[in-house]
Write a protein that holds these residues in place. Sequence first.
Motif, PDB file in Angstrom:
ATOM      1  N   PHE A 273      14.957  55.720  -3.384  1.00  0.00           N
ATOM      2  CA  PHE A 273      15.771  56.771  -4.422  1.00  0.00           C
ATOM      3  C   PHE A 273      15.075  57.931  -4.781  1.00  0.00           C
ATOM      4  O   PHE A 273      15.873  58.859  -4.625  1.00  0.00           O
ATOM      5  N   ILE A 274      13.624  57.915  -4.689  1.00  0.00           N
ATOM      6  CA  ILE A 274      12.998  59.221  -4.613  1.00  0.00           C
ATOM      7  C   ILE A 274      13.188  60.062  -3.436  1.00  0.00           C
ATOM      8  O   ILE A 274      13.478  61.347  -3.373  1.00  0.00           O
ATOM      9  N   LEU A 275      13.302  59.423  -2.576  1.00  0.00           N
ATOM     10  CA  LEU A 275      13.589  60.104  -0.866  1.00  0.00           C
ATOM     11  C   LEU A 275      14.770  60.848  -0.886  1.00  0.00           C
ATOM     12  O   LEU A 275      14.911  61.805  -0.221  1.00  0.00           O
ATOM     13  N   TRP A 276      15.921  60.285  -1.394  1.00  0.00           N
ATOM     14  CA  TRP A 276      17.206  60.978  -1.469  1.00  0.00           C
ATOM     15  C   TRP A 276      17.399  62.024  -2.583  1.00  0.00           C
ATOM     16  O   TRP A 276      18.485  62.707  -2.709  1.00  0.00           O
ATOM     17  N   VAL A 277      16.415  62.256  -3.358  1.00  0.00           N
ATOM     18  CA  VAL A 277      16.461  63.268  -4.481  1.00  0.00           C
ATOM     19  C   VAL A 277      16.050  64.471  -3.839  1.00  0.00           C
ATOM     20  O   VAL A 277      14.863  64.910  -3.396  1.00  0.00           O
ATOM     21  N   PRO A 278      17.099  65.635  -4.047  1.00  0.00           N
ATOM     22  CA  PRO A 278      16.676  67.144  -3.356  1.00  0.00           C
ATOM     23  C   PRO A 278      15.658  67.541  -4.302  1.00  0.00           C
ATOM     24  O   PRO A 278      15.585  67.931  -5.416  1.00  0.00           O
ATOM     25  N   LEU A 279      14.550  68.238  -3.532  1.00  0.00           N
ATOM     26  CA  LEU A 279      13.265  68.524  -4.150  1.00  0.00           C
ATOM     27  C   LEU A 279      13.244  70.082  -3.956  1.00  0.00           C
ATOM     28  O   LEU A 279      13.587  70.544  -2.840  1.00  0.00           O
TER      29      LEU A 279
ATOM     30  N   MET B  65      23.152  69.791   3.854  1.00  0.00           N
ATOM     31  CA  MET B  65      22.203  69.956   2.645  1.00  0.00           C
ATOM     32  C   MET B  65      21.130  68.925   2.817  1.00  0.00           C
ATOM     33  O   MET B  65      20.035  69.567   2.351  1.00  0.00           O
ATOM     34  N   MET B  66      21.417  67.680   2.799  1.00  0.00           N
ATOM     35  CA  MET B  66      20.214  66.884   3.149  1.00  0.00           C
ATOM     36  C   MET B  66      19.434  67.026   4.030  1.00  0.00           C
ATOM     37  O   MET B  66      18.312  66.680   3.841  1.00  0.00           O
ATOM     38  N   MET B  67      19.962  67.547   5.177  1.00  0.00           N
ATOM     39  CA  MET B  67      19.019  67.858   6.388  1.00  0.00           C
ATOM     40  C   MET B  67      18.174  68.755   5.979  1.00  0.00           C
ATOM     41  O   MET B  67      16.999  68.882   6.605  1.00  0.00           O
ATOM     42  N   GLU B  68      18.778  69.997   5.422  1.00  0.00           N
ATOM     43  CA  GLU B  68      18.025  71.126   5.131  1.00  0.00           C
ATOM     44  C   GLU B  68      16.822  70.813   4.046  1.00  0.00           C
ATOM     45  O   GLU B  68      15.583  70.952   4.187  1.00  0.00           O
ATOM     46  N   LYS B  69      17.168  69.729   3.180  1.00  0.00           N
ATOM     47  CA  LYS B  69      16.211  69.453   1.962  1.00  0.00           C
ATOM     48  C   LYS B  69      15.096  68.675   2.898  1.00  0.00           C
ATOM     49  O   LYS B  69      13.828  68.816   2.613  1.00  0.00           O
ATOM     50  N   PHE B  70      15.360  67.833   3.736  1.00  0.00           N
ATOM     51  CA  PHE B  70      14.202  67.001   4.563  1.00  0.00           C
ATOM     52  C   PHE B  70      13.379  67.752   5.270  1.00  0.00           C
ATOM     53  O   PHE B  70      12.038  67.599   5.302  1.00  0.00           O
ATOM     54  N   ASN B  71      13.950  68.811   5.971  1.00  0.00           N
ATOM     55  CA  ASN B  71      12.933  69.648   6.728  1.00  0.00           C
ATOM     56  C   ASN B  71      12.051  70.525   6.174  1.00  0.00           C
ATOM     57  O   ASN B  71      11.123  70.568   6.520  1.00  0.00           O
ATOM     58  N   VAL B  72      12.507  70.864   4.758  1.00  0.00           N
ATOM     59  CA  VAL B  72      11.507  71.643   3.961  1.00  0.00           C
ATOM     60  C   VAL B  72      10.560  70.736   3.505  1.00  0.00           C
ATOM     61  O   VAL B  72       9.317  71.096   3.480  1.00  0.00           O
ATOM     62  N   THR B  73      10.921  69.641   2.904  1.00  0.00           N
ATOM     63  CA  THR B  73       9.989  68.611   2.330  1.00  0.00           C
ATOM     64  C   THR B  73       9.160  68.017   3.085  1.00  0.00           C
ATOM     65  O   THR B  73       7.750  67.821   2.955  1.00  0.00           O
ATOM     66  N   SER B  74       9.477  67.686   4.254  1.00  0.00           N
ATOM     67  CA  SER B  74       8.691  66.697   5.227  1.00  0.00           C
ATOM     68  C   SER B  74       7.261  67.877   5.850  1.00  0.00           C
ATOM     69  O   SER B  74       6.400  67.053   6.373  1.00  0.00           O
ATOM     70  N   GLU B  75       7.497  69.174   5.716  1.00  0.00           N
ATOM     71  CA  GLU B  75       6.843  70.126   6.313  1.00  0.00           C
ATOM     72  C   GLU B  75       5.733  70.573   5.362  1.00  0.00           C
ATOM     73  O   GLU B  75       4.912  71.521   5.673  1.00  0.00           O
ATOM     74  N   SER B  76       6.115  70.456   3.930  1.00  0.00           N
ATOM     75  CA  SER B  76       5.393  71.100   2.984  1.00  0.00           C
ATOM     76  C   SER B  76       4.306  70.320   2.357  1.00  0.00           C
ATOM     77  O   SER B  76       4.201  69.220   2.686  1.00  0.00           O
TER      78      SER B  76
END
Length: 310
Positions: free
Chosen positions: A164-170, A1-12
């Motif tokens: 703290f913000i980095l670990w919040v799923p957006l 779940m966290m990896m999916e969130k990171f992939n989405v936000t880092s490319e957006s």
Amino acid sequence: MMMEKFNVTSESYFILLGFSNWPHLEVVFFVIILMFYLMTLTGNTFIIILSYLDSHLHTPMYFFLSNLSFLDLCYTTSSIPQLLVNLWGPEKTISYAGCMVQLYFVLALGTTECILLVVMSYDRYVAVCKPLHYTVLMHPRLCHLLAVASWACGFTNSAVHSLFILWVPLCGHLQVNHFFCEVPALLQLSCFDTHANELTIMITTSIVVLIPLVLILTSYGAIAQAVLRMQSTTGLQKVFGTCGAHLMVVSLFYIPVMCMYLQPPTENSQDRGKFIALFYTVVTPSLNPLIYTLRNKDVRGAVKRLMGRE
């Protein structure tokens, strides 16, 4: 779940909505903000250079004032150029990495200013209440340690909040309802309930803002008592000149920050918050050099000496 969130936000990209509710005023905002930004760059750079070149200004007060000027230069530059680009052009985007970097530096520099203003008030307390021991108490090594501690505390506090913000799923539209990346605006993009997060932020902000403010008011309470005992008119004028300027700078910074972060959110608080943030990120840094220099004999003397030397 966290990896999916990171992939989405880092490319957006985030869309900084800023003042898009008032498109007909964006050109006006651009001109006014650019004027204040240029004033900030000119005034604060002037103080830093003058304090460095004139040996009469190699004192703790002007050392801390130079730190404040450098801090204001960094603080405005961390958000205002991006705002100007967004106001001028059709695109109002910022990359995920750019947003996180901006968040970190805005938080770090804002916290550092809170602490640095406390250090400056302590300097004025020692100068007024313990003048005979001033050079002993405010020796250069202590001044450098206090300045380093202010910057270190600011950047450490920001690192905690940013992680703290980095670990919040957006999720969702990724539209930030502000003109720069800040914690409350980013929390609104979270996929989960953030009431606990908002409460934590309010508590930590209260500590960072209110404790320094209490220390500043305590220092000036002691200064006021010392002033009432003074007999010399010249001494009174000098105290009011330096301490009055510092109190004005404290008011211009702390009052908007408290209105912004220490009030519960309301229906109209987002739009009001943008203008409050605009004040303490654009207007206050541009006024600080004017407040400290307009009626300051030391600065006027330094300018005359510099001009005479040239």
